[in-house]
Design a protein around this motif. Structure first.
Motif, PDB file in Angstrom:
ATOM      1  N   VAL A  53      41.263  47.203  47.205  1.00  0.00           N
ATOM      2  CA  VAL A  53      42.070  46.540  48.384  1.00  0.00           C
ATOM      3  C   VAL A  53      43.313  47.570  48.297  1.00  0.00           C
ATOM      4  CG1 VAL A  53      43.697  44.620  49.145  1.00  0.00           C
ATOM      5  CG2 VAL A  53      41.530  44.335  48.102  1.00  0.00           C
ATOM      6  N   PRO A  54      43.700  48.175  49.363  1.00  0.00           N
ATOM      7  CA  PRO A  54      44.804  49.092  49.445  1.00  0.00           C
ATOM      8  C   PRO A  54      46.099  48.496  48.963  1.00  0.00           C
ATOM      9  CG  PRO A  54      43.552  49.328  51.417  1.00  0.00           C
ATOM     10  CD  PRO A  54      42.936  48.215  50.680  1.00  0.00           C
ATOM     11  N   GLY A  55      46.807  49.148  48.067  1.00  0.00           N
ATOM     12  CA  GLY A  55      47.989  48.447  47.562  1.00  0.00           C
ATOM     13  C   GLY A  55      48.008  47.858  46.196  1.00  0.00           C
ATOM     14  N   VAL A  56      46.564  47.342  45.786  1.00  0.00           N
ATOM     15  CA  VAL A  56      46.611  46.629  44.316  1.00  0.00           C
ATOM     16  C   VAL A  56      46.328  47.851  43.450  1.00  0.00           C
ATOM     17  CG1 VAL A  56      44.944  45.133  43.275  1.00  0.00           C
ATOM     18  CG2 VAL A  56      45.513  44.527  45.664  1.00  0.00           C
ATOM     19  N   GLN A  57      47.258  47.880  42.483  1.00  0.00           N
ATOM     20  CA  GLN A  57      47.115  48.679  41.153  1.00  0.00           C
ATOM     21  C   GLN A  57      46.383  48.083  40.162  1.00  0.00           C
ATOM     22  OE1 GLN A  57      51.186  49.547  40.000  1.00  0.00           O
ATOM     23  NE2 GLN A  57      51.163  51.585  40.935  1.00  0.00           N
ATOM     24  N   ALA A  58      46.205  46.942  40.089  1.00  0.00           N
ATOM     25  CA  ALA A  58      45.239  46.546  38.995  1.00  0.00           C
ATOM     26  C   ALA A  58      45.063  44.901  39.160  1.00  0.00           C
ATOM     27  CB  ALA A  58      46.276  46.326  37.575  1.00  0.00           C
ATOM     28  N   ALA A  59      44.141  44.317  38.885  1.00  0.00           N
ATOM     29  CA  ALA A  59      43.598  43.012  39.143  1.00  0.00           C
ATOM     30  C   ALA A  59      42.742  42.719  37.913  1.00  0.00           C
ATOM     31  CB  ALA A  59      42.642  42.967  40.327  1.00  0.00           C
ATOM     32  N   SER A  60      42.887  41.282  37.545  1.00  0.00           N
ATOM     33  CA  SER A  60      42.046  40.692  36.450  1.00  0.00           C
ATOM     34  C   SER A  60      41.777  39.226  36.755  1.00  0.00           C
ATOM     35  CB  SER A  60      42.976  40.744  35.136  1.00  0.00           C
ATOM     36  OG  SER A  60      44.106  39.912  35.281  1.00  0.00           O
ATOM     37  N   VAL A  61      40.594  38.775  36.627  1.00  0.00           N
ATOM     38  CA  VAL A  61      40.108  37.466  37.030  1.00  0.00           C
ATOM     39  C   VAL A  61      39.788  36.819  35.822  1.00  0.00           C
ATOM     40  CG1 VAL A  61      38.169  36.195  38.522  1.00  0.00           C
ATOM     41  CG2 VAL A  61      39.479  38.424  39.111  1.00  0.00           C
ATOM     42  N   SER A  62      40.003  35.507  35.826  1.00  0.00           N
ATOM     43  CA  SER A  62      39.707  34.552  34.627  1.00  0.00           C
ATOM     44  C   SER A  62      38.694  33.516  34.848  1.00  0.00           C
ATOM     45  CB  SER A  62      41.010  33.884  34.150  1.00  0.00           C
ATOM     46  OG  SER A  62      40.813  32.881  33.000  1.00  0.00           O
ATOM     47  N   LEU A  63      37.648  33.464  34.240  1.00  0.00           N
ATOM     48  CA  LEU A  63      36.652  32.762  34.556  1.00  0.00           C
ATOM     49  C   LEU A  63      36.799  31.287  34.037  1.00  0.00           C
ATOM     50  CD1 LEU A  63      33.833  31.866  35.460  1.00  0.00           C
ATOM     51  CD2 LEU A  63      32.877  32.669  33.138  1.00  0.00           C
ATOM     52  N   LEU A  64      37.723  31.014  32.926  1.00  0.00           N
ATOM     53  CA  LEU A  64      38.166  29.738  32.302  1.00  0.00           C
ATOM     54  C   LEU A  64      39.084  29.057  33.454  1.00  0.00           C
ATOM     55  CD1 LEU A  64      38.337  27.626  30.142  1.00  0.00           C
ATOM     56  CD2 LEU A  64      40.278  28.997  29.346  1.00  0.00           C
ATOM     57  N   THR A  65      40.171  29.699  33.805  1.00  0.00           N
ATOM     58  CA  THR A  65      41.106  28.959  34.881  1.00  0.00           C
ATOM     59  C   THR A  65      40.947  29.455  36.257  1.00  0.00           C
ATOM     60  OG1 THR A  65      42.381  30.909  34.565  1.00  0.00           O
ATOM     61  CG2 THR A  65      42.988  29.275  33.106  1.00  0.00           C
ATOM     62  N   ARG A  66      39.753  30.198  36.504  1.00  0.00           N
ATOM     63  CA  ARG A  66      39.233  30.561  37.731  1.00  0.00           C
ATOM     64  C   ARG A  66      40.781  30.751  38.862  1.00  0.00           C
ATOM     65  NH1 ARG A  66      35.846  25.024  38.597  1.00  0.00           N
ATOM     66  NH2 ARG A  66      37.268  24.619  36.652  1.00  0.00           N
ATOM     67  N   THR A  67      41.354  31.895  37.985  1.00  0.00           N
ATOM     68  CA  THR A  67      42.346  32.501  38.865  1.00  0.00           C
ATOM     69  C   THR A  67      42.408  34.127  38.934  1.00  0.00           C
ATOM     70  OG1 THR A  67      43.688  32.365  36.890  1.00  0.00           O
ATOM     71  CG2 THR A  67      44.080  30.506  38.310  1.00  0.00           C
ATOM     72  N   ALA A  68      43.180  34.788  39.769  1.00  0.00           N
ATOM     73  CA  ALA A  68      42.960  36.017  39.642  1.00  0.00           C
ATOM     74  C   ALA A  68      44.415  36.664  39.762  1.00  0.00           C
ATOM     75  CB  ALA A  68      42.369  36.771  41.020  1.00  0.00           C
ATOM     76  N   MET A  69      44.740  37.569  39.105  1.00  0.00           N
ATOM     77  CA  MET A  69      46.166  38.136  39.060  1.00  0.00           C
ATOM     78  C   MET A  69      46.121  39.487  39.671  1.00  0.00           C
ATOM     79  SD  MET A  69      49.365  37.786  38.168  1.00  0.00           S
ATOM     80  CE  MET A  69      49.543  36.516  37.168  1.00  0.00           C
ATOM     81  N   LEU A  70      47.118  39.713  40.684  1.00  0.00           N
ATOM     82  CA  LEU A  70      47.072  41.033  41.433  1.00  0.00           C
ATOM     83  C   LEU A  70      48.693  41.714  41.044  1.00  0.00           C
ATOM     84  CD1 LEU A  70      45.727  40.165  44.931  1.00  0.00           C
ATOM     85  CD2 LEU A  70      44.440  40.634  42.929  1.00  0.00           C
ATOM     86  N   HIS A  71      48.299  42.969  40.801  1.00  0.00           N
ATOM     87  CA  HIS A  71      49.459  43.646  40.647  1.00  0.00           C
ATOM     88  C   HIS A  71      49.527  44.650  42.102  1.00  0.00           C
ATOM     89  CE1 HIS A  71      53.074  45.483  38.914  1.00  0.00           C
ATOM     90  NE2 HIS A  71      52.600  46.577  39.194  1.00  0.00           N
ATOM     91  N   VAL A  72      50.642  44.231  42.818  1.00  0.00           N
ATOM     92  CA  VAL A  72      50.971  45.085  44.024  1.00  0.00           C
ATOM     93  C   VAL A  72      52.007  46.036  43.921  1.00  0.00           C
ATOM     94  CG1 VAL A  72      51.614  44.921  46.371  1.00  0.00           C
ATOM     95  CG2 VAL A  72      50.445  42.967  45.480  1.00  0.00           C
TER      96      VAL A  72
END
Length: 264
Positions: free
Chosen positions: A75-94
């Motif tokens: 995705v344009p503008g996203v520097q880093a992304a991590s997804v957690s299977l346990l908590t079912r969340t995604a963290m984006l660094h814009v």
């Protein structure tokens, strides 16, 4: 005497002029210094860097995690992304300079296009992991019981066929092969399991395949299609019941893990 007065008046005028000149010079130098400070001071970025937390539904395996991370990083503008299977969340660094709302909307649309439900977790809203069994899914205990029962019946029929081929099947167990229920069970069970697996397995698998990012759902979908085309309803029952049983047990284990994490 008149000359002395005129000299004093002229000197007073010159002194006043000198005072005004010094005042103008000081004002001018102050304005110059202020302008230099404004020019030298770094201007604030219109869009500072920001971390965005997303809630995800539909994550089932490491393949889902890898596919989501790959899609988010594109995705344009996203520097880093991590997804957690346990908590079912995604963290984006814009990245700085990128409009966060636009980037977040694009990321959510990208995930939803892959068959995952995504929504932003705002800082003011409580962050509660999505409990297994929500969103229209069967609760883990009921799902495990249903899938385990179908798997046991299917395995019993396959064992009976194997014994009958060696003429070792007792007469008391012949009903496993000859009764009307035994003959219709594979067809009815395979149709029911296919309907149950469509929203959570087949549909996400096909969507991931269209995006050229196959997951475990895609593998199960293609395998089930091959078994169905081959005309083996009994084998299809075994395959789908085993997959759904594994998913139910996984959901039950995830509930326990999430409870342990929240208790920390």
């Amino acid at each position: 005497m008149v000359f002395t007065v005129r000299v004093r008046v002229s000197l007073a005028r010159e002194a006043n002029a000198a005072v005004w000149a010094r005042a103008r010079i000081r004002a001018a130098s102050t304005n110059v210094s202020v302008q230099e400070e404004k020019q030298n001071s770094p201007s604030p970025a219109p869009h500072p860097a920001k971390d965005v937390l997303l809630r995800l539904e539909g994550l089932r395996c490491g393949g889902c995690v890898a596919s989501c991370e790959k899609a988010l990083r594109s995705v344009p503008g996203v520097q880093a992304a991590s997804v957690s299977l346990l908590t079912r969340t995604a963290m984006l660094h814009v990245a700085a300079g990128q409009p966060t709302p636009t980037t977040t909307s694009t990321a959510i649309e990208r995930l939803q296009g892959m068959g995952f439900k995504a929504s932003e977790i705002l800082p003011t809203s409580p962050h509660e992991p999505v409990a297994a069994g929500e969103g229209g899914e069967v609760p883990p205990v009921l799902g495990a019981a249903a899938a385990g029962s179908l798997l046991a019946v299917s395995l019993g029929q396959h064992v009976a066929h194997a014994l009958a081929s060696y003429q070792a099947l007792p007469a008391s167990l012949s009903f496993l092969l000859t009764s009307p229920a035994a003959t219709t069970f594979p067809l009815v069970a395979s149709a029911g399991l296919a309907l149950a697996a469509w929203p959570t397995v087949f549909h996400p698998g096909l969507v991931a395949l269209t995006h050229m990012q196959p997951t475990m759902h895609t593998l199960v979908t293609l395998g089930s299609a091959a078994v169905a085309v081959a005309g083996c309803p009994g084998e299809l029952v075994m395959l789908l019941s085993a997959v759904l049983l594994g998913r139910a047990l996984e959901a039950r284990a995830r509930l326990k893990a999430e409870a342990a994490v929240r208790a920390l």
